[in-house]
Design a protein around this motif. Structure first.
Motif, PDB file in Angstrom:
ATOM      1  N   ILE A 120       0.826  -1.205   0.000  1.00  0.00           N
ATOM      2  CA  ILE A 120       0.000   0.000   0.000  1.00  0.00           C
ATOM      3  C   ILE A 120       0.861   1.256   0.000  1.00  0.00           C
ATOM      4  O   ILE A 120       0.625   2.191  -0.770  1.00  0.00           O
ATOM      5  N   VAL A 121       1.874   1.290   0.866  1.00  0.00           N
ATOM      6  CA  VAL A 121       2.741   2.466   0.946  1.00  0.00           C
ATOM      7  C   VAL A 121       3.409   2.737  -0.391  1.00  0.00           C
ATOM      8  O   VAL A 121       3.397   3.868  -0.897  1.00  0.00           O
ATOM      9  N   ASN A 122       3.979   1.714  -1.001  1.00  0.00           N
ATOM     10  CA  ASN A 122       4.683   1.907  -2.261  1.00  0.00           C
ATOM     11  C   ASN A 122       3.746   2.318  -3.381  1.00  0.00           C
ATOM     12  O   ASN A 122       4.081   3.167  -4.218  1.00  0.00           O
ATOM     13  N   HIS A 126       4.088   5.971  -5.177  1.00  0.00           N
ATOM     14  CA  HIS A 126       4.322   6.007  -6.614  1.00  0.00           C
ATOM     15  C   HIS A 126       3.270   6.864  -7.315  1.00  0.00           C
ATOM     16  O   HIS A 126       3.558   7.512  -8.320  1.00  0.00           O
ATOM     17  N   ALA A 127       2.048   6.875  -6.770  1.00  0.00           N
ATOM     18  CA  ALA A 127       0.956   7.651  -7.370  1.00  0.00           C
ATOM     19  C   ALA A 127       0.998   9.122  -6.988  1.00  0.00           C
ATOM     20  O   ALA A 127       0.163   9.905  -7.439  1.00  0.00           O
ATOM     21  N   GLY A 128       1.956   9.505  -6.141  1.00  0.00           N
ATOM     22  CA  GLY A 128       2.086  10.909  -5.773  1.00  0.00           C
ATOM     23  C   GLY A 128       1.190  11.350  -4.640  1.00  0.00           C
ATOM     24  O   GLY A 128       0.827  12.533  -4.555  1.00  0.00           O
ATOM     25  N   ALA A 129       0.832  10.427  -3.748  1.00  0.00           N
ATOM     26  CA  ALA A 129      -0.018  10.790  -2.610  1.00  0.00           C
ATOM     27  C   ALA A 129       0.664  11.860  -1.759  1.00  0.00           C
ATOM     28  O   ALA A 129       1.878  11.857  -1.577  1.00  0.00           O
ATOM     29  N   ALA A 130      -0.136  12.768  -1.231  1.00  0.00           N
ATOM     30  CA  ALA A 130       0.379  13.859  -0.412  1.00  0.00           C
ATOM     31  C   ALA A 130       0.997  13.320   0.871  1.00  0.00           C
ATOM     32  O   ALA A 130       0.582  12.280   1.394  1.00  0.00           O
ATOM     33  N   ALA A 146      -3.942  -3.202   7.509  1.00  0.00           N
ATOM     34  CA  ALA A 146      -2.717  -2.851   6.788  1.00  0.00           C
ATOM     35  C   ALA A 146      -2.790  -1.426   6.262  1.00  0.00           C
ATOM     36  O   ALA A 146      -1.788  -0.697   6.270  1.00  0.00           O
ATOM     37  N   ALA A 147      -3.962  -1.006   5.809  1.00  0.00           N
ATOM     38  CA  ALA A 147      -4.135   0.364   5.321  1.00  0.00           C
ATOM     39  C   ALA A 147      -3.894   1.377   6.428  1.00  0.00           C
ATOM     40  O   ALA A 147      -3.268   2.425   6.208  1.00  0.00           O
ATOM     41  N   VAL A 148      -4.367   1.088   7.628  1.00  0.00           N
ATOM     42  CA  VAL A 148      -4.150   1.984   8.771  1.00  0.00           C
ATOM     43  C   VAL A 148      -2.648   2.120   9.049  1.00  0.00           C
ATOM     44  O   VAL A 148      -2.134   3.224   9.258  1.00  0.00           O
ATOM     45  N   ALA A 149      -1.935   1.006   9.055  1.00  0.00           N
ATOM     46  CA  ALA A 149      -0.492   1.049   9.295  1.00  0.00           C
ATOM     47  C   ALA A 149       0.219   1.811   8.176  1.00  0.00           C
ATOM     48  O   ALA A 149       1.173   2.559   8.436  1.00  0.00           O
ATOM     49  N   ALA A 150      -0.235   1.623   6.940  1.00  0.00           N
ATOM     50  CA  ALA A 150       0.376   2.327   5.815  1.00  0.00           C
ATOM     51  C   ALA A 150       0.151   3.833   5.931  1.00  0.00           C
ATOM     52  O   ALA A 150       1.059   4.639   5.657  1.00  0.00           O
ATOM     53  N   MET A 269      -1.092  -2.543  -6.193  1.00  0.00           N
ATOM     54  CA  MET A 269      -0.740  -2.885  -4.807  1.00  0.00           C
ATOM     55  C   MET A 269      -0.395  -4.366  -4.683  1.00  0.00           C
ATOM     56  O   MET A 269       0.548  -4.742  -3.989  1.00  0.00           O
ATOM     57  N   LEU A 270      -1.159  -5.219  -5.406  1.00  0.00           N
ATOM     58  CA  LEU A 270      -0.904  -6.649  -5.365  1.00  0.00           C
ATOM     59  C   LEU A 270       0.507  -6.963  -5.854  1.00  0.00           C
ATOM     60  O   LEU A 270       1.207  -7.809  -5.269  1.00  0.00           O
ATOM     61  N   ILE A 271       0.935  -6.287  -6.908  1.00  0.00           N
ATOM     62  CA  ILE A 271       2.284  -6.519  -7.437  1.00  0.00           C
ATOM     63  C   ILE A 271       3.331  -6.106  -6.412  1.00  0.00           C
ATOM     64  O   ILE A 271       4.281  -6.856  -6.148  1.00  0.00           O
ATOM     65  N   TYR A 272       3.169  -4.934  -5.818  1.00  0.00           N
ATOM     66  CA  TYR A 272       4.150  -4.466  -4.831  1.00  0.00           C
ATOM     67  C   TYR A 272       4.279  -5.452  -3.668  1.00  0.00           C
ATOM     68  O   TYR A 272       5.384  -5.764  -3.215  1.00  0.00           O
TER      69      TYR A 272
END
Length: 307
Positions: A120-122, A126-130, A146-150, A269-272
């Motif tokens: 999720i983080v990567n 990569h998408a330019g999240a703020a 996992a999203a919360v931790a990311a 995300m699955l690939i990362y």
């Protein structure tokens, strides 16, 4: 002896993991079979008992990828949980390792990890999240944890968690407490307005579960753009990561993209996260060549990325 790995979940027929992993191992020259196995929550203990018996019989298991709805239950089936998986109580990866000092040399240790957080983080970076984004998560289960931790890793100060049943968000709440991120759990029916104003939205809902929000969200985004265009430059939504990737685009992703927002498909995300699993299962670790990512992207028809 043929080495084995698999992805477990229910349902599992739609999974892209076999294509990703098989392409990676073929490219790496690692003889490792990889299959999808349909396993329910109730059947997981019996399945894992069979895996342990396989290991005692000398069959070469090297790894398990774990998807919904098994990520929390798998914690009870392994010998050790490491890293962020230990904090979250959510495992999406099981590696098979040699016994530690003092243990029976004929045994194999089952070690649980979580590669979803890195995925999720990567994907968002990569998408330019703020940085320090205002954030919304749809869903409260294992992937939401996992999203919360990311989001904590991305510097979010706070997150709103929207769920279909507010009494069933234990995994997200546990994750928030573990990583120290303030959250508020709210009913999914009120999510559209929050989505429209967020810097980052992560939908962890199953395929089509977010469809009822799509029309309302599209209307709010159009209204917001109209108000902004009458004053200044049109306001655009931030970044949406929808972990569901079949069918694609999802209705919510289509509405987001139509309004000019950045959409990250769940396939990315699955690939990362799969790259991290391949490091574990292949035994190559950090020595794994970077170009394996290209063949994994090609295997599922995803654009090649600079990782």
């Amino acid at each position: 002896m043929t080495l084995r790995a698999a992805v477990l979940g229910h349902p599992i027929s739609h999974s892209k993991s076999p294509a990703l992993h098989r392409a990676a191992y073929a490219h790496l020259g690692v003889e490792l079979g990889y299959e999808a196995v349909d396993v329910t929550e109730e059947a997981l203990p019996a399945f894992m008992a069979r895996v342990r018996e396989d290991l005692r019989q000398g069959q070469g298991w090297r790894g398990l990828s774990v998807t919904m709805p098994l990520k929390s239950g798998m914690v009870r089936e392994v010998d050790e949980v490491r890293g962020v998986a230990r904090d979250l109580g959510v495992v999406n990866t099981v590696a098979f390792e040699a016994p530690q000092a003092g243990e029976d040399p004929g045994t194999t240790r089952l070690v649980g990890y979580n590669t979803d957080v890195a995925g999720i983080v990567n994907a968002l970076r990569h998408a330019g999240a703020a940085s320090a984004p205002s954030a919304v998560v749809l869903g409260g289960g294992g992937t939401a944890a996992a999203a919360v931790a990311a989001l904590k890793e991305l510097g979010a100060p706070y997150a709103e968690i929207y769920v279909r049943d507010v009494s069933r968000a234990a995994e997200a709440k546990t994750a928030a407490a573990a990583v120290g991120l303030a959250i508020r759990v709210l009913p999914l029916s009120g999510a559209a307005a929050a989505l429209a104003g967020a810097d980052v939205v992560i939908s962890t809902l199953p395929p089509r579960a977010a469809d009822p929000l799509a029309d309302e969200l599209a209307g709010l985004l159009a209204q917001r753009a109209g108000v902004s265009s009458a004053q200044t430059a049109p306001a655009r939504p931030g970044v949406l990561l929808d972990v569901a990737y079949d069918p694609w685009p999802s209705q919510i992703a289509a509405a987001w993209q139509e309004a000019g927002g950045t959409v990250v498909p769940g396939l990315e995300m699955l690939i990362y996260q799969a790259v991290e699993q391949v490091r574990h299962f292949s035994g190559l670790g950090e020595a794994m060549p970077a170009d394996v990512i290209d063949v994994m992207c090609d295997a599922v028809g995803a654009p090649r990325r600079v990782f």
